[in-house]
Design a protein around this motif. Structure first.
Motif, short mmCIF file in Angstrom:
data_model
loop_
_atom_site.label_atom_id
_atom_site.label_comp_id
_atom_site.label_asym_id
_atom_site.label_seq_id
_atom_site.Cartn_x
_atom_site.Cartn_y
_atom_site.Cartn_z
N CYS A 116 -7.72 -72.29 -49.02
CA CYS A 116 -8.01 -73.54 -48.32
C CYS A 116 -9.48 -73.63 -47.94
O CYS A 116 -10.09 -74.71 -48.04
N VAL A 117 -10.06 -72.53 -47.53
CA VAL A 117 -11.47 -72.52 -47.14
C VAL A 117 -12.36 -72.83 -48.33
O VAL A 117 -13.29 -73.66 -48.25
N TYR A 118 -12.10 -72.20 -49.47
CA TYR A 118 -12.94 -72.41 -50.65
C TYR A 118 -12.77 -73.82 -51.21
O TYR A 118 -13.74 -74.43 -51.67
N VAL A 119 -11.55 -74.32 -51.19
CA VAL A 119 -11.34 -75.69 -51.67
C VAL A 119 -12.07 -76.69 -50.77
O VAL A 119 -12.70 -77.64 -51.25
N ALA A 120 -11.99 -76.48 -49.46
CA ALA A 120 -12.67 -77.37 -48.53
C ALA A 120 -14.19 -77.31 -48.71
O ALA A 120 -14.88 -78.33 -48.64
N THR A 121 -14.71 -76.12 -48.95
CA THR A 121 -16.15 -75.98 -49.19
C THR A 121 -16.57 -76.71 -50.46
O THR A 121 -17.63 -77.35 -50.52
N GLY A 122 -15.72 -76.65 -51.49
CA GLY A 122 -16.00 -77.40 -52.71
C GLY A 122 -15.99 -78.90 -52.49
O GLY A 122 -16.80 -79.63 -53.07
N VAL A 123 -15.07 -79.38 -51.64
CA VAL A 123 -15.05 -80.81 -51.30
C VAL A 123 -16.33 -81.20 -50.60
O VAL A 123 -16.92 -82.27 -50.87
N ALA A 320 -11.80 -80.43 -65.17
CA ALA A 320 -10.43 -80.89 -64.95
C ALA A 320 -9.57 -80.69 -66.19
O ALA A 320 -8.43 -80.20 -66.11
N GLU A 321 -10.09 -81.05 -67.36
CA GLU A 321 -9.27 -81.02 -68.57
C GLU A 321 -8.97 -79.61 -69.03
O GLU A 321 -7.83 -79.31 -69.40
N ILE A 322 -9.97 -78.72 -69.03
CA ILE A 322 -9.71 -77.36 -69.51
C ILE A 322 -8.76 -76.64 -68.56
O ILE A 322 -7.90 -75.85 -68.99
N THR A 323 -8.84 -76.92 -67.26
CA THR A 323 -7.93 -76.28 -66.32
C THR A 323 -6.51 -76.79 -66.47
O THR A 323 -5.55 -76.01 -66.38
N VAL A 324 -6.35 -78.08 -66.71
CA VAL A 324 -5.02 -78.64 -66.91
C VAL A 324 -4.37 -78.07 -68.17
O VAL A 324 -3.18 -77.72 -68.17
N ALA A 386 -22.61 -71.58 -55.09
CA ALA A 386 -22.32 -72.99 -54.83
C ALA A 386 -21.66 -73.65 -56.04
O ALA A 386 -20.72 -74.45 -55.90
N PHE A 387 -22.12 -73.30 -57.24
CA PHE A 387 -21.53 -73.84 -58.46
C PHE A 387 -20.09 -73.37 -58.61
O PHE A 387 -19.23 -74.11 -59.11
N PHE A 388 -19.80 -72.16 -58.17
CA PHE A 388 -18.45 -71.62 -58.24
C PHE A 388 -17.48 -72.42 -57.38
O PHE A 388 -16.40 -72.82 -57.84
N VAL A 389 -17.85 -72.69 -56.13
CA VAL A 389 -16.95 -73.42 -55.24
C VAL A 389 -16.80 -74.88 -55.68
O VAL A 389 -15.73 -75.49 -55.53
N LEU A 390 -17.86 -75.45 -56.26
CA LEU A 390 -17.78 -76.84 -56.72
C LEU A 390 -16.84 -76.97 -57.92
O LEU A 390 -15.89 -77.77 -57.90
N THR A 391 -17.09 -76.21 -58.97
CA THR A 391 -16.27 -76.31 -60.18
C THR A 391 -14.85 -75.82 -59.93
O THR A 391 -13.88 -76.36 -60.49
N GLY A 392 -14.69 -74.79 -59.09
CA GLY A 392 -13.35 -74.31 -58.78
C GLY A 392 -12.51 -75.35 -58.07
O GLY A 392 -11.33 -75.51 -58.36
N THR A 393 -13.13 -76.09 -57.17
CA THR A 393 -12.40 -77.14 -56.45
C THR A 393 -11.98 -78.27 -57.39
O THR A 393 -10.87 -78.81 -57.28
N ILE A 394 -12.85 -78.62 -58.33
CA ILE A 394 -12.50 -79.67 -59.30
C ILE A 394 -11.28 -79.24 -60.12
O ILE A 394 -10.33 -80.00 -60.31
N GLY A 395 -11.30 -78.01 -60.62
CA GLY A 395 -10.17 -77.52 -61.40
C GLY A 395 -8.91 -77.41 -60.57
O GLY A 395 -7.80 -77.70 -61.07
N PHE A 396 -9.03 -77.01 -59.32
CA PHE A 396 -7.85 -76.87 -58.47
C PHE A 396 -7.17 -78.22 -58.24
O PHE A 396 -5.95 -78.34 -58.39
N TYR A 397 -7.94 -79.23 -57.87
CA TYR A 397 -7.33 -80.53 -57.60
C TYR A 397 -6.78 -81.17 -58.88
O TYR A 397 -5.80 -81.92 -58.82
#
Length: 413
Positions: A116-123, A320-324, A386-397
């Motif tokens: 939850c913390v990492y996803v929120a940081t990515g947001v 988004a697409e590669i994660t899906v 910073a790039f990790f939390v950003l791209t990770g959040t995109i893939g998660f959502y």
């Protein structure tokens, strides 16, 4: 004596002629407007390479979009139709594929509070970058004033703490968490605290070299005031609002006893699929990344925010697409532990970013002092984080939306 006077007179004449020519050059009319006098220094001679970067990224997106369309329109539609046509209990017991794990797919993952913390940081990062790019595209931020750009990004980060707290609390409540104050505190301190410690150590090294490039103590104190005076309270306000709101129920109920995951094929091993998933998002932006690194470390201007905005959109779609796609293959293989893997799949592109930064250091930069090298890798470590939390959040959502969509489309007893 006469020769010396003659020589002095000759030099005076030459100096007078040079001054006159200089005045003629300065006072002559010019077609260039005063407001556009710096445009010559901001011209980009390699804009064709930028277009090549865009075309390269678009080809990757089209390839991934074709794969996603094939999964959605053919395979997934066929699966949903087959699952919805099951009538007898015997047929339901013989079901296979991703429907088989419907009782565990929404089970909270291990260390879900950290997720939850990492996803929120990515947001928070996503909102900051989006707003900053919009202001840059509208002309409010000048590329020649790098301090103004950094200040704008910092202020956007501080005020976007409201969205970080909101998203962390909503996700935490969905995982049946109860202590929203603790998750809000972790969201407010985890990522900024790590970055601040690294930045303070790097700044101490600059202080040790007695360089004028060191950040003064007053500025460091102002950053701490912004952090604890504005960002932290906004995170708590967002968490309070998000935790009070009702969360939607999961499309499928979770079983009390976890299902055993069968042995996975080698190409669906978590380490392999995560590393493979990060290649395409990095490949979509690595050409433009060269110009960004050149702008930062070789003191060149980067002002083509239109290109950067397009690349940012391509990065979002690619992550988004590669994660899906990989999440669908994982669920079909009856592996329901997709929460962390969806985040790490697209977030692993940060590893390739850091490796490319190391390649850039040894091939393009001529840095010989150890302190300068430590500064480079320290700052690039922050950028990669910073790039990790950003791209990770995109893939998660993207996977979060995908799983809820497919499991709400089938009849589950």
């Amino acid at each position: 004596m006469l020769a010396a006077c003659y020589s002095s007179a000759g030099l005076s004449d030459v100096f007078f002629i040079l001054i006159s020519l200089l005045l003629v050059v300065i006072l002559q009319e010019s077609d260039v407007k005063w407001a556009s006098r710096w445009d010559t220094y901001l011209l980009v001679a390699d804009d064709q390479i930028h277009w090549f970067s865009i075309v390269n990224s678009l080809m990757i997106v089209l390839f991934l979009s074709a794969m996603v369309a094939m999964i959605m329109l053919r395979t997934l539609y066929r699966d949903i139709s087959k699952y919805n046509q099951l009538e007898t209990q015997e047929e339901a017991q013989e079901e296979t594929g991703w429907k088989l794990v419907h009782g565990d797919v929404f089970r909270p993952p291990t260390n879900f509070d950290l997720l939850c913390v990492y996803v929120a940081t990515g947001v928070q990062f996503f909102c900051m970058i989006l707003v900053t790019m919009i202001f840059a595209l509208l002309g409010f931020l000048s590329p020649s004033n790098r301090g103004g750009l950094m200040t704008a990004m910092l202020l956007q980060w501080v005020f976007m703490g409201l969205f970080a707290g909101y998203s962390s609390a909503r996700l935490y409540k969905m995982f049946k968490g109860t202590n929203w104050k603790r998750i809000a505190l972790k969201t407010a301190l985890k990522f900024p605290g790590t970055v601040f410690v690294i930045f303070f150590i790097l700044n101490a090294l600059i202080w040790g070299q007695k360089s004028s490039g060191a950040v003064p103590f007053g500025t460091m104190f102002a950053l701490v005031v912004l952090w604890f005076g504005i960002s932290v309270p906004l995170v708590f306000v967002g968490s309070y609002i998000g935790f009070k709101k009702h969360v939607n129920e999961d499309p499928a109920k979770t079983n009390k006893i976890p299902r055993q995951i069968p042995e996975q094929p080698w190409y669906l091993h978590p380490a392999f699929s995560i590393l493979i998933g990060g290649i395409l998002p990095f490949g979509a932006v690595f050409i433009e990344l060269f110009f960004i690194l050149t702008s930062i470390w070789l003191h060149q201007f980067y002002y083509i925010f239109g290109f950067l905005f397009i690349v940012f959109l391509i990065l979002i779609v690619t992550c988004a697409e590669i994660t899906v796609v990989l999440c669908y293959f994982q669920l079909c293989s009856e592996d329901y532990q997709w929460w962390w893997r969806s985040y790490l799949t697209s977030g692993s592109s940060a590893l390739y970013l850091f490796l490319y930064a190391a390649f850039y250091f040894f091939t393009k930069l001529e840095i010989t002092k150890p302190v300068s090298g430590i500064l480079y890798f320290g700052y690039m470590l922050i950028v990669s984080y910073a790039f990790f939390v950003l791209t990770g959040t995109i893939g998660f959502y993207a996977c979060f939306w995908f799983t809820r969509l497919i499991y709400s489309s089938v009849k589950i007893d």
